[in-house]
Design a protein around this motif. Structure first.
Motif, PDB file in Angstrom:
ATOM      1  N   VAL A 148      40.674  29.710  46.389  1.00 44.74           N
ATOM      2  CA  VAL A 148      39.746  30.848  46.388  1.00 44.74           C
ATOM      3  C   VAL A 148      38.345  30.382  46.001  1.00 44.74           C
ATOM      4  O   VAL A 148      37.356  30.684  46.680  1.00 44.74           O
ATOM      5  N   GLN A 149      38.258  29.630  44.903  1.00 51.60           N
ATOM      6  CA  GLN A 149      36.954  29.129  44.484  1.00 51.60           C
ATOM      7  C   GLN A 149      36.428  28.074  45.439  1.00 51.60           C
ATOM      8  O   GLN A 149      35.241  28.011  45.737  1.00 51.60           O
TER       9      GLN A 149
ATOM     10  N   ASN B 279      38.501  34.109  38.944  1.00 50.74           N
ATOM     11  CA  ASN B 279      39.014  33.129  39.903  1.00 50.74           C
ATOM     12  C   ASN B 279      39.901  32.071  39.254  1.00 50.74           C
ATOM     13  O   ASN B 279      40.667  31.389  39.939  1.00 50.74           O
TER      14      ASN B 279
ATOM     15  N   LYS C  44      43.437  32.788  39.981  1.00 49.13           N
ATOM     16  CA  LYS C  44      43.817  32.785  41.392  1.00 49.13           C
ATOM     17  C   LYS C  44      44.064  31.356  41.859  1.00 49.13           C
ATOM     18  O   LYS C  44      43.797  30.394  41.142  1.00 49.13           O
TER      19      LYS C  44
END
Length: 259
Positions: free
Chosen positions: A79-80, A72, A75
């Motif tokens: 996202v997290q 992650n 990304k």
């Protein structure tokens, strides 16, 4: 996918089992959505009187999957963030479930697994179980409400020690502070939780739900605001069918039967 949240029924108890055999029941976002849905079902289903959260293979939960967290990092930050929002939704669902929720802990409850156990109303743990907030060991900070729960349940110095050092804490130490309700022989936490759930299932569902709400709201209420909340809850409970059954059963010296 090997990570899943399994569900089963034993009489009036819904058992939710964290299952990720290859990673000590490490969490996955798919579990979060499933848990929220199952807890919503438990809320609506009058035949469910209690919920137990446990882990497969005599291990509660290793927390988040570090390999997934590492991925992650490459990304977008959302996202997290979205994943943590979903985890928080699970924590919130545990807190707000109208049925008593018991954590049955064997092995260890680590990271977000510890947070989930803390979100439950009651904790039963095997004698050698350990609880750990090891976020600091990998340069991270707690999620899932872990720091909130510990800061309110324990003296500041102890909560700080647990989170800042990130070392395992024996269940016996948390039991001394009242954070773990019951210590039982290793391998029997689920059985003990099921027996306790059966006892709780015999109590008034209406009163149980209202008591959970009062306890949850107490921390944010002034005493006088809580006086009002208790008053309204008591009056509403008195005029609920459960109170009629409970009072009549007591006066007639028989066991109450709640529908």
């Amino acid at each position: 996918m090997s990570a899943e949240l399994k569900s089963s029924r034993q009489d009036g108890t819904l058992v939710l089992t964290l299952s990720n055999p290859s990673a000590k029941n490490a969490l996955h976002p798919d579990m979060y959505a499933a848990a929220i849905e199952m807890l919503a079902i438990a809320d609506r289903d009058d035949s469910i009187r209690a919920v137990i959260l446990t882990g497969a293979d005599n291990f509660f939960c290793a927390g988040g999957n570090l390999n997934r967290l590492l991925e992650n990092r490459s990304k977008d930050r959302t996202v997290q963030a979205d994943s943590i929002d979903s985890l928080n939704g699970w924590t919130d669902a545990l807190r707000n479930c109208s049925k008593p929720v018991i954590a049955a802990v064997e092995g260890a409850a680590a990271g977000a697994g510890f947070s989930l156990a803390l979100a439950c109303d009651l904790i039963v743990a095997g004698n050698s179980a350990k609880f750990v907030m090891a976020y600091v060991k990998v340069g991270l900070t707690p999620d899932g409400g872990g720091s909130w729960f510990l800061a309110r349940a324990l003296p500041r110095q102890l909560a700080t020690e647990i989170i800042l050092e990130g070392k395992p804490v024996p269940a016996s130490r948390l039991h001394d502070f009242g954070l773990v309700n019951r210590l039982v022989p290793d391998g029997t936490a689920l059985a003990a939780a099921l027996a306790w759930a059966e006892e709780l299932a015999a109590l008034s569902p209406n009163a149980s739900a209202r008591i959970k709400t009062l306890i949850t709201e107490a921390a944010g209420n002034s005493l006088h605001a809580h006086f009002e909340a208790e008053k309204h809850s008591f009056v509403d409970s008195l005029h609920h069918r459960d109170a009629l059954e409970g009072i009549q059963a007591f006066l007639e010296k028989r066991k109450a039967t709640y529908k």
